[in-house]
Design a protein around this motif. Structure first.
Motif, PDB file in Angstrom:
ATOM      1  N   THR A  29       0.871  -1.178   0.000  1.00 10.77           N
ATOM      2  CA  THR A  29       0.000   0.000   0.000  1.00 10.77           C
ATOM      3  C   THR A  29       0.903   1.221   0.000  1.00 10.77           C
ATOM      4  OG1 THR A  29      -1.720  -1.185   1.229  1.00 10.77           O
ATOM      5  CG2 THR A  29      -1.854   1.217   1.190  1.00 10.77           C
ATOM      6  N   GLU A  30       1.053   1.817  -1.174  1.00 11.60           N
ATOM      7  CA  GLU A  30       2.039   2.878  -1.353  1.00 11.60           C
ATOM      8  C   GLU A  30       1.630   4.166  -0.651  1.00 11.60           C
ATOM      9  OE1 GLU A  30       3.750   4.812  -5.359  1.00 11.60           O
ATOM     10  OE2 GLU A  30       4.228   2.702  -5.061  1.00 11.60           O
ATOM     11  N   LEU A  31       0.340   4.507  -0.765  1.00 14.08           N
ATOM     12  CA  LEU A  31      -0.205   5.685  -0.100  1.00 14.08           C
ATOM     13  C   LEU A  31      -1.557   5.313   0.480  1.00 14.08           C
ATOM     14  CD1 LEU A  31       0.525   8.395  -2.828  1.00 14.08           C
ATOM     15  CD2 LEU A  31       1.670   8.218  -0.619  1.00 14.08           C
ATOM     16  N   PHE A  47      -1.983   1.442  -4.640  1.00 17.66           N
ATOM     17  CA  PHE A  47      -1.269   0.171  -4.483  1.00 17.66           C
ATOM     18  C   PHE A  47      -0.257  -0.023  -5.611  1.00 17.66           C
ATOM     19  CE2 PHE A  47      -5.656  -0.214  -2.982  1.00 17.66           C
ATOM     20  CZ  PHE A  47      -5.444  -0.489  -1.638  1.00 17.66           C
ATOM     21  N   VAL A  48       0.779  -0.758  -5.299  1.00 23.51           N
ATOM     22  CA  VAL A  48       1.806  -1.001  -6.311  1.00 23.51           C
ATOM     23  C   VAL A  48       1.307  -1.941  -7.397  1.00 23.51           C
ATOM     24  CG1 VAL A  48       3.709  -0.511  -4.747  1.00 23.51           C
ATOM     25  CG2 VAL A  48       2.861  -2.860  -4.936  1.00 23.51           C
ATOM     26  N   ASP A  49       0.359  -2.824  -7.052  1.00 24.90           N
ATOM     27  CA  ASP A  49      -0.200  -3.749  -8.039  1.00 24.90           C
ATOM     28  C   ASP A  49      -1.475  -4.373  -7.476  1.00 24.90           C
ATOM     29  OD1 ASP A  49       0.717  -5.694  -6.207  1.00 24.90           O
ATOM     30  OD2 ASP A  49       2.541  -6.097  -7.361  1.00 24.90           O
ATOM     31  N   GLU A  50      -2.095  -5.226  -8.279  1.00 26.02           N
ATOM     32  CA  GLU A  50      -3.361  -5.853  -7.879  1.00 26.02           C
ATOM     33  C   GLU A  50      -3.172  -6.760  -6.666  1.00 26.02           C
ATOM     34  OE1 GLU A  50      -7.441  -6.333  -8.178  1.00 26.02           O
ATOM     35  OE2 GLU A  50      -6.165  -5.039  -9.419  1.00 26.02           O
ATOM     36  N   GLU A  51      -2.032  -7.426  -6.592  1.00 26.36           N
ATOM     37  CA  GLU A  51      -1.765  -8.294  -5.445  1.00 26.36           C
ATOM     38  C   GLU A  51      -1.734  -7.496  -4.149  1.00 26.36           C
ATOM     39  OE1 GLU A  51       1.687 -11.437  -3.887  1.00 26.36           O
ATOM     40  OE2 GLU A  51       1.778 -10.589  -5.913  1.00 26.36           O
TER      41      GLU A  51
END
Length: 204
Positions: A29-31, A47-51
């Motif tokens: 969770t980037e932000l 998020f950085v990706d769907e995962e």
């Protein structure tokens, strides 16, 4: 998410306390932002990706919110939380600067005019670098595509002077100039009417 009657402060306190948990347990969770507009609370996250998104929804904060939703949220978990989730794809962004000086955020939902979704997406995609180059008081800016015709802009500011500078800036000018063609409802009914301002309670 609408707070349950008499539970606005408790819900705000819950979300404020969640930021450290997200920081400690959700590296993808980037932000993460907890937001408040009167009796409405909100979470905005990147998020950085769907995962990473899936990990967030199975994480500690989501679990705690699920457990407490019947008490804190009007409509409980299903009608008050899940029904208000909008997953989106990032089209363009200005990377965050001076993140923890932000006190206020804006979210604008925008629906493309019929047949104009690709053109609106192109404008929003081109806007990120312009914001980065011309709006030092816009501390973070992101354009989102929710589905085939629905888009959104989310941005944060240290104070209202940053918001005012943003709405007087180049990207707002470009959107204003093309809104009658690209946005359902045009500038006034399709953009300005959908501006929602929030106080920032907490940031990861």
């Amino acid at each position: 998410m609408p707070a349950a009657e008499g539970q606005t402060e408790a819900f705000a306190e819950f979300l404020s306390g969640a930021a450290p948990v997200v920081k400690d347990t959700e590296p993808g969770t980037e932000l993460w932002f907890a937001l408040r507009d009167n009796d409405t609370l909100a979470i905005f996250d990147i998020f950085v990706d769907e995962e990473a998104r899936n990990a967030h929804f199975s994480g500690a904060v989501a679990g705690a919110l699920n457990e407490n939703a019947d008490a804190l949220v009007a409509g409980g978990w299903d009608a008050g939380v899940v029904a208000n989730i909008n997953n989106s794809n990032v089209l363009s962004a200005k990377a965050p600067v001076d993140l923890y000086s932000a006190t206020t955020a804006t979210y604008i939902a925008i629906e493309a005019a019929p047949g104009k979704a690709d053109d609106l997406a192109a404008l929003l995609t081109a806007a990120g670098p312009i914001v980065a180059e011309t709006e030092p008081k816009t501390l973070f800016w992101v354009a989102l595509q929710i589905d085939e015709k629905n888009f959104a802009i989310y941005d944060i500011f240290a104070d209202n002077s940053g918001r005012e500078a943003h709405f007087a800036g180049q990207v707002a000018g470009l959107l204003n100039a093309q809104a009658s063609d690209l946005v359902k409802g045009g500038w006034d009914d399709g953009v300005v009417a959908n501006v929602r301002n929030y106080d920032i309670l907490a940031i990861k």
